[in-house]
Design an enzyme around this catalytic site. Sequence first.
Site, PDB file in Angstrom:
ATOM      1  N   HIS A 262       5.804  70.533 123.353  1.00  8.71           N
ATOM      2  CA  HIS A 262       4.551  71.143 123.795  1.00  8.71           C
ATOM      3  C   HIS A 262       3.427  71.006 122.783  1.00  8.71           C
ATOM      4  CE1 HIS A 262       6.252  72.761 127.408  1.00  8.71           C
ATOM      5  NE2 HIS A 262       7.136  73.484 126.772  1.00  8.71           N
TER       6      HIS A 262
ATOM      7  N   ARG B  60      11.941  70.030 117.831  1.00  7.03           N
ATOM      8  CA  ARG B  60      12.235  70.123 119.266  1.00  7.03           C
ATOM      9  C   ARG B  60      11.665  68.897 119.963  1.00  7.03           C
ATOM     10  NH1 ARG B  60      10.521  75.284 122.825  1.00  7.03           N
ATOM     11  NH2 ARG B  60       8.415  74.561 122.282  1.00  7.03           N
TER      12      ARG B  60
ATOM     13  N   GLU C 264      16.856  77.995 128.807  1.00  8.51           N
ATOM     14  CA  GLU C 264      15.618  78.697 129.153  1.00  8.51           C
ATOM     15  C   GLU C 264      15.385  78.737 130.659  1.00  8.51           C
ATOM     16  OE1 GLU C 264      12.397  76.667 127.212  1.00  8.51           O
ATOM     17  OE2 GLU C 264      13.335  74.709 127.448  1.00  8.51           O
TER      18      GLU C 264
ATOM     19  N   ASP D 123      10.081  80.574 129.499  1.00  7.59           N
ATOM     20  CA  ASP D 123      10.503  79.774 130.646  1.00  7.59           C
ATOM     21  C   ASP D 123      11.630  80.459 131.410  1.00  7.59           C
ATOM     22  OD1 ASP D 123       8.851  77.444 130.772  1.00  7.59           O
ATOM     23  OD2 ASP D 123       9.771  76.757 128.924  1.00  7.59           O
TER      24      ASP D 123
END
Length: 248
Positions: free
Chosen positions: A39, A64, A140, A166
């Site tokens: 993200h 990540r 998630e 999420d």
Amino acid sequence: MSLGQSAAPVLLHIATPSMAAAENALDAGYDGVMLDLQHGEIGLDQASNMLRSIPRGNAYLFARVACIDSGVIGRLLDSGARGIVAPTVESAEQAQALVSATKYPPLGRRSLGPSRPALYSGADYCAAGNQAVSTVVQIETAAGVEAADRILSVDGVDSLYIGPSDLAVSYGLPGRPDWSDGPVADAVAHLAERARVHGVKVGLYCSDPAFAAGQILQTGLDYVGLGIDLMFISKQARASLAALKEAS
């Protein structure tokens, strides 16, 4: 010693492609960082350079990724990442693919070709690398919670990182962290319990320090993510402008 005398290591999510952001987080007392290639605005080349700017012995130097891509993961590991976090893991097959990308044989299929010297110490370099690198599945979604036992039983999975925002969306709730009750809180407790059964470490993203402290004590977390650099900038900018307006 962990941030604020916490009983568990604390990581800052880094979304900006800045060596200074990671350096300042560690200088402030964070135990580690999570470079966000999912993200955040960090590209692979930038992430590799950021990883090289941090001492290689930091066990909580995580990255990540956006998806389980062995090429991307290999470069991050060869640059010094000590943990790879794969988002939205919902099956044992995905967990196995992550193990394959992060572990040397016989556990996985990671290629032996380090670009950063002396990453791992020991007589058996592959065994040392497998021990040093954390393979982290991020659960998630409600589907991931349902499949937790199958995911966590995959040989080579070292850690579970819970994404509450999420997870909340998957239950039809607003996408925010720090749930004290309801289905998200129940899922976090369930996942932590299943992780302990399988001998897997467990972490949770939190936005509020007091909530994080409570979760460490109540849920027995092994580590927490606390905050995101971009959100810190936004929060402080708003606070500074509001203070200026009030004083004017």
